[in-house]
Design a protein around this motif. Structure first.
Motif, PDB file in Angstrom:
ATOM      1  N   ASP A 130     -10.631  -6.384  -1.053  1.00  0.00           N
ATOM      2  CA  ASP A 130     -11.051  -6.692  -2.424  1.00  0.00           C
ATOM      3  C   ASP A 130     -10.506  -8.035  -2.912  1.00  0.00           C
ATOM      4  O   ASP A 130     -10.676  -8.389  -4.079  1.00  0.00           O
ATOM      5  CB  ASP A 130     -10.625  -5.574  -3.376  1.00  0.00           C
ATOM      6  CG  ASP A 130      -9.115  -5.388  -3.412  1.00  0.00           C
ATOM      7  OD1 ASP A 130      -8.404  -6.117  -2.686  1.00  0.00           O
ATOM      8  OD2 ASP A 130      -8.649  -4.518  -4.150  1.00  0.00           O
TER       9      ASP A 130
ATOM     10  N   THR B 250      -3.966  -8.814  -1.781  1.00  0.00           N
ATOM     11  CA  THR B 250      -3.214  -8.334  -0.622  1.00  0.00           C
ATOM     12  C   THR B 250      -2.655  -6.952  -0.915  1.00  0.00           C
ATOM     13  O   THR B 250      -2.482  -6.558  -2.072  1.00  0.00           O
ATOM     14  CB  THR B 250      -2.045  -9.273  -0.293  1.00  0.00           C
ATOM     15  OG1 THR B 250      -1.074  -9.201  -1.352  1.00  0.00           O
ATOM     16  CG2 THR B 250      -2.518 -10.703  -0.132  1.00  0.00           C
ATOM     17  N   ASP B 251      -2.400  -6.214   0.172  1.00  0.00           N
ATOM     18  CA  ASP B 251      -1.811  -4.882   0.015  1.00  0.00           C
ATOM     19  C   ASP B 251      -0.540  -4.942  -0.827  1.00  0.00           C
ATOM     20  O   ASP B 251      -0.302  -4.105  -1.699  1.00  0.00           O
ATOM     21  CB  ASP B 251      -1.489  -4.280   1.398  1.00  0.00           C
ATOM     22  CG  ASP B 251      -2.763  -4.049   2.217  1.00  0.00           C
ATOM     23  OD1 ASP B 251      -3.851  -4.029   1.609  1.00  0.00           O
ATOM     24  OD2 ASP B 251      -2.649  -3.901   3.438  1.00  0.00           O
TER      25      ASP B 251
HETATM   26 CA   LIG Z   1      -6.656  -5.242  -1.230  1.00  0.00          CA
END
Ligand SMILES: [Ca+2]
Ligand SMILES: [Ca+2]
Ligand SMILES: [Ca+2]
Length: 149
Positions: free
Chosen positions: A104, A107-108
């Motif tokens: 999306d 970042t995580d």
């Molecule tokens: Ca993400």
């Protein structure tokens, strides 16, 4: 005879003065030249000495090797280097080898630690807009598509 003696004395004085001037001029000239030579040599060692270049190259090489070592060490516990350790990602269910598991645009690490969005769901609040695009436009990715401010 008398004038002859004065002339001789005068001649000696003149010769002595000339000698002093010559020696003095020579010393001054040599000194000046030495100064120029020194400057030139100094400049050369500063710019084109192969030893200096080699030293600099070695330093750069060492620095990059050290950086690589740090990254390698870090990558042992955080494979994708996103700031979340592999064990953390395992717990969260995110891909330890992907910086942005749900794709999306966040970042995580940012989703988990900063925005508290779902790192496994590109559209956390389900309004049709991905978390990353909502944040870029100033919307709250956790609310129903409303403006944050
Ligand atoms: Ca993400
Ligand atoms: Ca990670
Ligand atoms: Ca959304």
């Amino acid at each position: 005879m008398f004038t002859n003696m004065i002339n001789k004395k005068f001649l000696i004085i003149v010769l002595a003065v000339l000698l002093v001037l010559m020696v003095g001029g020579f010393v001054w000239f040599k000194h000046k030249n030495n100064k120029i030579d020194n400057t030139v040599n100094f400049g050369q060692t500063q710019t084109v000495s192969p030893e200096v270049i080699q030293q600099e190259n070695q330093k750069i090489k060492n620095d990059s090797e050290n950086l690589q070592k740090v990254l390698d060490e870090k990558q042992k516990t955080d494979a994708d280097l996103d700031g979340l350790s592999d064990s953390e990602e395992k717990q969260l269910g995110t891909d330890p080898k992907k910086i942005d598991t749900d794709g999306d645009g966040l970042t995580d690490y940012d989703e988990v630690k900063i925005y508290h969005t779902n790192a496994l769901k590109a559209d956390t609040d389900g309004d049709g807009y991905s978390d990353g695009s909502e944040l870029r436009r100033g919307y709250d990715p956790l609310g129903p598509g409303k403006l944050k401010k």
